[in-house]
Write an enzyme that holds these catalytic residues in place. Structure first.
Site, PDB file in Angstrom:
ATOM      1  N   HIS A 247      12.076  35.019  48.887  1.00  0.00           N
ATOM      2  CA  HIS A 247      11.844  35.242  50.347  1.00  0.00           C
ATOM      3  C   HIS A 247      13.085  34.948  51.149  1.00  0.00           C
ATOM      4  O   HIS A 247      14.053  34.456  50.739  1.00  0.00           O
ATOM      5  CB  HIS A 247      10.582  34.598  50.939  1.00  0.00           C
ATOM      6  N   ASP A 374      -2.355  25.387  35.498  1.00  0.00           N
ATOM      7  CA  ASP A 374      -1.859  24.435  34.633  1.00  0.00           C
ATOM      8  C   ASP A 374      -2.269  23.042  34.956  1.00  0.00           C
ATOM      9  O   ASP A 374      -2.058  22.551  36.024  1.00  0.00           O
ATOM     10  CB  ASP A 374      -0.395  24.638  34.281  1.00  0.00           C
ATOM     11  N   SER A 389       9.533  28.163  45.467  1.00  0.00           N
ATOM     12  CA  SER A 389       9.619  29.802  45.602  1.00  0.00           C
ATOM     13  C   SER A 389      10.945  30.201  44.831  1.00  0.00           C
ATOM     14  O   SER A 389      11.995  29.514  44.702  1.00  0.00           O
ATOM     15  CB  SER A 389      10.067  29.914  47.292  1.00  0.00           C
TER      16      SER A 389
END
Length: 446
Positions: A247, A374, A389
């Site tokens: 991003h 998980d 990210s």
């Protein structure tokens, strides 16, 4: 009258037959048959027509594609069963399906060169220098008579980037301070070149002398750098290009994308994690590690992350060998993995589910919705946290994308972008084959 009724009856009958044909499974399969298909060298694809007859498949370029394991130009096929299409080399070919010499459908196949890259997952420290200085606020200068902001009066807005002063490019806040003081002492105005979105503006600013310290000021809060921690997504061993974050880096105050002047990435080590909860996505806390050892530069800051060149192959990779990439249309809903660091510098693999795939033919940041499944990761982080990210997403042995954003009200879920768009911004073009081609923050008052 009888003839007219007969015509009506025949018309209704033909309409019924047409409706039955159009709604039949073979017709629907024919209409949904792809008109264009992209494949990577060394991959395998199955095409299904689902017409319960024997037919012929005509291959315009058998050197590029093998159908059902053969290099023949025409292949007899059972149209009710899937046909295997295996690309042999990069290029373009056309496959046409016939029944008794009647063309049924056709597909253009674009075979792209095999591309393999190293998935990341390592935590990195990001040090970004802006191109010029970013205006993040106005402040009042007290000249003994009145309080005002010379910058605001000259028309400078919050979010503007000042790139030139008196026709000289500026690189940091010290340049600004020196030039404002020199102009103020001479009682001269300063000519500014300001970038506002896609506009470039020429503005005139008259410095004001602050009676408190006898310094000349422009009445603006400015910033020339940013720093933070993120995750490396990939490294291309051929071009030495990398991509990270997934991003854009935006200024924390203005929300404006930072225009890169210079920048470096360095190693980072995760020290602790604030666990994510509904309404609070959580965060990785990390420190820059061995800052003198620069891993690479930063040349671009785009909606898909930061990009540049790395000096050497990244260390502490989870995989010893590079992996193939998946094209945007090849990503599927279902189980997948992400690579990320939750302690120190160790890259680990965790289970996720790709819950929703958004078909995209052009770059867009929200390509898929992912959910952490998980138990170890949920226990440690609560799901997706800030600093995660850029974590690469792996599905069926291929790199398919990167983690981009977390859902604030559900930290177990978030968005991912397709790796294809990140590679494109890194200058690694996977959309065309060679044949088709030849055809953290510190503010200062000033």
């Amino acid at each position: 009258m009888i003839r007219q009724n007969k015509r009506k009856w025949m018309g209704s009958f033909l309409l019924l037959i047409t409706a039955l044909v159009v709604s039949s499974t073979p017709f629907r399969d024919l209409s949904s048959f792809p008109h264009e298909l992209r494949m990577m060298e060394g991959s395998l694809e199955q095409l299904r027509v689902s017409v319960p007859v024997m037919g012929t498949l005509v291959n315009s370029n058998p050197d590029i594609l093998h159908v059902n394991g053969t290099q023949a130009r025409e292949v007899s096929v059972d149209l009710s069963k899937p046909m295997s299409v295996e690309p042999r080399r990069a290029g373009e070919a056309r496959l046409q399906v016939k029944w008794r010499n009647i063309p049924l459908t056709a597909v253009k196949v674009n075979v792209l060169p095999d591309l393999r890259i190293y998935p990341g997952g390592q935590s990195i420290g990001v040090k970004l220098q802006t191109a010029g200085v970013l205006v993040v606020g106005h402040h009042l200068v007290d000249d003994g008579k009145t309080k005002y902001s010379p910058g605001e009066q000259s028309g400078v807005h919050v979010g503007d980037t000042i790139v030139k002063m008196n026709d000289l490019y500026i690189n940091d806040m010290n340049d600004v301070k020196r030039m404002i003081n020199e102009a103020g002492k001479k009682n001269h105005p300063v000519q500014l070149l300001v970038v506002r979105g896609k506009e470039k503006l020429n503005l005139t600013l008259h410095p004001a002398k602050d009676k408190k310290d006898n310094e000349f000021r422009m009445g603006l809060y400015i910033r020339d750098s940013a720093a933070g921690v993120g995750t490396l997504t990939f490294y291309d061993p051929q071009s030495k290009a990398y991509g990270a974050l997934g991003h854009v880096i935006s200024d924390v105050d203005t929300g404006q994308a930072i225009v890169v002047g210079d920048g470096q990435i360095v190693q980072a080590s995760v020290t602790s994690i604030e666990k994510g909860q509904s309404g609070n996505p959580g965060e990785k806390f990390a420190r820059f590690y061995n800052e003198s050892e620069v891993l690479g530069n930063i040349t671009k800051n785009t909606p898909f992350g930061i990009f540049g060149k790395m000096k050497d192959e990244p260390k502490r990779s989870f995989y010893d060998e590079p992996l193939p990439v998946a094209l945007a249309e090849q990503v599927e809903e279902g189980p997948a993995k992400i690579l990320t660091v939750v302690n120190g510098q160790k890259v680990e693999e965790f289970d996720i589910e790709i819950a929703n795939v958004i078909k995209q033919h052009f770059p867009a940041t929200k390509g898929m919705i992912i959910k952490v499944t998980d138990k170890r990761l949920l226990e440690k982080t609560g799901g997706i946290v800030q600093g995660m990210s850029g974590s690469p997403i792996i599905q069926k042995g291929k790199i398919v994308g990167a983690v981009t954003h977390v859902f604030v009200n559900d930290p177990t879920s978030g968005y991912g972008c397709y790796i294809e768009w990140m590679l494109q911004d890194a200058g690694v073009n996977v959309r065309k084959n060679p044949d088709s081609q030849s055809k953290s923050n510190t503010d200062t008052a000033a």
